[in-house]
Motif scaffolding. Structure first.
Motif, PDB file in Angstrom:
ATOM      1  N   PHE A 111       0.899  -1.087  -0.047  1.00  0.00           N
ATOM      2  CA  PHE A 111      -0.030  -0.016  -0.031  1.00  0.00           C
ATOM      3  C   PHE A 111       0.830   1.365   0.021  1.00  0.00           C
ATOM      4  N   GLY A 112       0.724   1.794  -0.852  1.00  0.00           N
ATOM      5  CA  GLY A 112       1.267   3.331  -1.056  1.00  0.00           C
ATOM      6  C   GLY A 112       1.038   4.160  -2.296  1.00  0.00           C
ATOM      7  N   TYR A 113       1.233   5.448  -2.344  1.00  0.00           N
ATOM      8  CA  TYR A 113       0.975   6.172  -3.606  1.00  0.00           C
ATOM      9  C   TYR A 113       2.076   7.275  -3.773  1.00  0.00           C
ATOM     10  N   SER A 114       1.686   8.116  -4.540  1.00  0.00           N
ATOM     11  CA  SER A 114       2.736   9.122  -5.101  1.00  0.00           C
ATOM     12  C   SER A 114       4.015   8.554  -5.452  1.00  0.00           C
ATOM     13  N   ASP A 115       5.136   9.117  -4.587  1.00  0.00           N
ATOM     14  CA  ASP A 115       6.511   8.267  -4.863  1.00  0.00           C
ATOM     15  C   ASP A 115       6.334   6.823  -4.861  1.00  0.00           C
ATOM     16  N   GLY A 208      -0.922   2.372 -14.254  1.00  0.00           N
ATOM     17  CA  GLY A 208      -0.626   3.802 -14.129  1.00  0.00           C
ATOM     18  C   GLY A 208      -0.458   4.059 -12.851  1.00  0.00           C
ATOM     19  N   GLY A 209      -1.175   5.304 -12.571  1.00  0.00           N
ATOM     20  CA  GLY A 209      -0.920   5.924 -11.171  1.00  0.00           C
ATOM     21  C   GLY A 209      -0.361   7.258 -11.315  1.00  0.00           C
ATOM     22  N   CYS A 210       0.406   7.625 -10.271  1.00  0.00           N
ATOM     23  CA  CYS A 210       0.983   9.261 -10.459  1.00  0.00           C
ATOM     24  C   CYS A 210       1.580   9.575 -11.827  1.00  0.00           C
ATOM     25  N   PHE A 211       1.151  10.609 -12.214  1.00  0.00           N
ATOM     26  CA  PHE A 211       1.599  11.131 -13.376  1.00  0.00           C
ATOM     27  C   PHE A 211       3.067  11.181 -13.370  1.00  0.00           C
ATOM     28  N   GLU A 212       3.565  11.905 -12.291  1.00  0.00           N
ATOM     29  CA  GLU A 212       4.933  12.496 -12.240  1.00  0.00           C
ATOM     30  C   GLU A 212       5.880  11.112 -12.347  1.00  0.00           C
ATOM     31  N   LEU A 237      -4.790   7.783 -14.087  1.00  0.00           N
ATOM     32  CA  LEU A 237      -3.644   8.939 -13.604  1.00  0.00           C
ATOM     33  C   LEU A 237      -4.343   9.653 -12.641  1.00  0.00           C
ATOM     34  N   GLU A 238      -3.214  10.236 -11.964  1.00  0.00           N
ATOM     35  CA  GLU A 238      -3.422  11.303 -11.132  1.00  0.00           C
ATOM     36  C   GLU A 238      -2.182  12.186 -10.872  1.00  0.00           C
ATOM     37  N   THR A 239      -2.386  13.524 -10.439  1.00  0.00           N
ATOM     38  CA  THR A 239      -1.241  14.406 -10.388  1.00  0.00           C
ATOM     39  C   THR A 239      -0.864  14.520  -8.940  1.00  0.00           C
ATOM     40  N   ALA A 240       0.242  14.831  -8.489  1.00  0.00           N
ATOM     41  CA  ALA A 240       0.845  15.172  -7.296  1.00  0.00           C
ATOM     42  C   ALA A 240       0.438  16.729  -6.855  1.00  0.00           C
ATOM     43  N   ASP A 241       0.594  17.071  -5.795  1.00  0.00           N
ATOM     44  CA  ASP A 241      -0.080  18.601  -5.222  1.00  0.00           C
ATOM     45  C   ASP A 241       0.777  19.475  -5.792  1.00  0.00           C
ATOM     46  N   ASP A 242       1.882  19.451  -6.476  1.00  0.00           N
ATOM     47  CA  ASP A 242       2.586  20.204  -7.160  1.00  0.00           C
ATOM     48  C   ASP A 242       1.964  20.830  -8.415  1.00  0.00           C
ATOM     49  N   PRO A 244       1.331  19.946 -11.923  1.00  0.00           N
ATOM     50  CA  PRO A 244       2.088  20.034 -12.965  1.00  0.00           C
ATOM     51  C   PRO A 244       1.252  20.707 -14.078  1.00  0.00           C
ATOM     52  N   ASP A 245       1.662  21.712 -14.766  1.00  0.00           N
ATOM     53  CA  ASP A 245       1.405  22.228 -15.964  1.00  0.00           C
ATOM     54  C   ASP A 245       0.272  21.343 -17.068  1.00  0.00           C
ATOM     55  N   ALA A 246      -0.840  21.772 -17.265  1.00  0.00           N
ATOM     56  CA  ALA A 246      -1.615  20.975 -18.183  1.00  0.00           C
ATOM     57  C   ALA A 246      -0.843  20.637 -19.486  1.00  0.00           C
ATOM     58  N   GLU A 247      -0.088  21.576 -19.934  1.00  0.00           N
ATOM     59  CA  GLU A 247       0.621  21.563 -21.241  1.00  0.00           C
ATOM     60  C   GLU A 247       1.597  20.238 -20.950  1.00  0.00           C
ATOM     61  N   ARG A 248       2.229  20.297 -19.977  1.00  0.00           N
ATOM     62  CA  ARG A 248       3.277  19.029 -19.542  1.00  0.00           C
ATOM     63  C   ARG A 248       2.407  17.805 -19.478  1.00  0.00           C
ATOM     64  N   ILE A 249       1.431  17.630 -19.155  1.00  0.00           N
ATOM     65  CA  ILE A 249       0.486  16.408 -19.158  1.00  0.00           C
ATOM     66  C   ILE A 249       0.221  16.187 -20.443  1.00  0.00           C
ATOM     67  N   GLY A 250      -0.211  17.246 -21.298  1.00  0.00           N
ATOM     68  CA  GLY A 250      -0.436  16.786 -22.499  1.00  0.00           C
ATOM     69  C   GLY A 250       0.609  16.289 -23.549  1.00  0.00           C
ATOM     70  N   TRP A 251       1.860  17.111 -23.258  1.00  0.00           N
ATOM     71  CA  TRP A 251       3.194  16.565 -24.015  1.00  0.00           C
ATOM     72  C   TRP A 251       3.559  14.943 -23.654  1.00  0.00           C
ATOM     73  N   THR A 252       3.646  14.799 -22.273  1.00  0.00           N
ATOM     74  CA  THR A 252       3.839  13.422 -22.019  1.00  0.00           C
ATOM     75  C   THR A 252       2.882  12.455 -22.727  1.00  0.00           C
ATOM     76  N   LEU A 253       1.694  12.780 -22.610  1.00  0.00           N
ATOM     77  CA  LEU A 253       0.675  11.870 -23.273  1.00  0.00           C
ATOM     78  C   LEU A 253       0.774  11.624 -24.804  1.00  0.00           C
ATOM     79  N   MET A 254       1.154  12.735 -25.403  1.00  0.00           N
ATOM     80  CA  MET A 254       1.614  12.865 -26.675  1.00  0.00           C
ATOM     81  C   MET A 254       2.865  11.797 -26.983  1.00  0.00           C
ATOM     82  N   CYS A 255       3.769  11.806 -26.023  1.00  0.00           N
ATOM     83  CA  CYS A 255       4.800  10.900 -26.405  1.00  0.00           C
ATOM     84  C   CYS A 255       4.323   9.664 -26.139  1.00  0.00           C
TER      85      CYS A 255
END
Length: 338
Positions: A111-115, A208-212, A237-242, A244-255
């Motif tokens: 049991f654990g999430y994030s990192d 999946g899990g934490c986007f970062e 997918l889920e994002t951490a409390d930092d 992350p920019d929506a553009e960055r999420i989109g770029w990663t999914l594009m890759c």
């Protein structure tokens, strides 16, 4: 890939390990609260492993020891579950010190999430189901009383073969309770999940899990599954409390799309974003993140259902989703069962 390995559920009275494969929680009080709740609410007997008693500097300098505690917990036949104390930002460094054969031979509920998503994704590659959520802080120790929604799904995750049907929580928060002042955190009404895409029903294994952390695995190219292993899976997918920019999420999914990975999924589940700790407008950020994800799915994998606002990830209360388990996403009735 062969059928997933479901570690056996715990039984009342069983022993569970509390360990720090990532970093240390800031307050020993949080561990004390979690220990008491595991005993009184779940009738489980927690044992503090060595890493759960070390300071943050030691843990950062000793990734091999963090990995060794994971191995000890899995190898010990008296341990029914291993629970991480907290997240962090460098668990990737422990993965090379793990023994995959021993882990596969001794599947244990983690049991654990994030990192801690690093370890969950590593276990996924071994075919072992693990729970993305349910760690000491914040799930077990964040509030003066354990949230009833958290308790319900943790009980299922500890003791049941299946997590069962999921339901939206009645309220949510991405703030932390202030133990120093006793000031309660602010809660908001939950208006349910948001569904997009066709009215269809799909089944597949959760990945999946934490986007970062997914981004790290894509960058290292050491732990990403073969494309064929993801065919028919459901991306979560889920994002951490930092935030992350929506553009960055989109770029990663594009890759991921250019690599042929994004096309393999039959559905996408997205956890409610945490924004309190970031300098963003919440409504604008959530809308931008949603649009970035929808844009890339429409480009690379149109015609699949997507669900946003899931009670999962850096939001409270939180469902500990079993990565690697089979999930049914029924968009006709807007139901999810695991």
């Amino acid at each position: 890939m062969s059928s997933p390995i479901h570690p056996p559920p715990a039984q009342p009275g069983d022993t569970v390990a509390i360990l720090a494969p990532s970093s240390m929680v800031a307050s020993q009080d949080c561990i004390d609260i979690a220990v008491e709740r595991l005993r009184s609410r779940f009738d489980l007997e927690p044992v503090l492993y060595e890493t759960a008693q070390q300071n943050g500097e030691y843990l950062r300098e000793h990734p091999r020891e963090r990995a060794a505690d994971v191995m000890r917990a899995f190898e010990d036949p008296d341990i029914s579950a291993a629970i991480a104390v907290f997240g962090g930002d460098d668990q990737l460094r422990i993965l090379k010190h793990l023994d995959p054969d021993i882990l596969r031979e001794n599947p244990t509920r983690f049991f654990g999430y994030s990192d801690n998503c690093n370890l969950s994704l590593y276990l996924w590659n071994l075919g072992i189901v693990s729970y993305s959520g349910g760690q000491v802080m914040p799930d077990l120790a964040c509030d003066p009383e354990l949230h009833s929604y958290t308790a319900e799904y943790l009980r299922r995750a500890f003791f049941e073969e299946r997590l069962g049907e999921l339901h939206p929580a009645s309220e949510w928060s991405d703030r932390f309770y202030d133990f120093d002042t006793g000031e309660p955190r602010e809660w908001f009404d939950n208006h349910g999940w948001e569904w997009y895409g066709p009215s269809t029903t799909v089944e597949g294994r959760l990945w999946g899990g934490c986007f970062e952390i997914i981004s790290w695995h894509l960058q290292t190219e050491r732990y990403v599954p073969d494309t064929s292993d993801l065919e028919g899976a459901v991306l979560v997918l889920e994002t951490a409390d930092d935030a992350p920019d929506a553009e960055r999420i989109g770029w990663t999914l594009m890759c991921m799309g250019e690599r042929g990975l994004l096309q393999q999924f039959d559905a996408v589940l997205v956890g409610r974003p945490a924004t309190f700790a970031a300098d963003v407008n919440r409504e604008e950020y959530c809308a931008a993140q949603r649009e970035a994800i929808l844009e890339q799915i429409e480009r690379y994998n149109p015609g699949i259902p997507l669900v946003f606002g899931l009670d999962y990830g850096h939001t409270d209360p939180c469902i500990p989703l079993p990565l690697g388990a089979d999930v049914t996403v029924d968009a006709t009735k807007e139901r999810i069962s695991v």
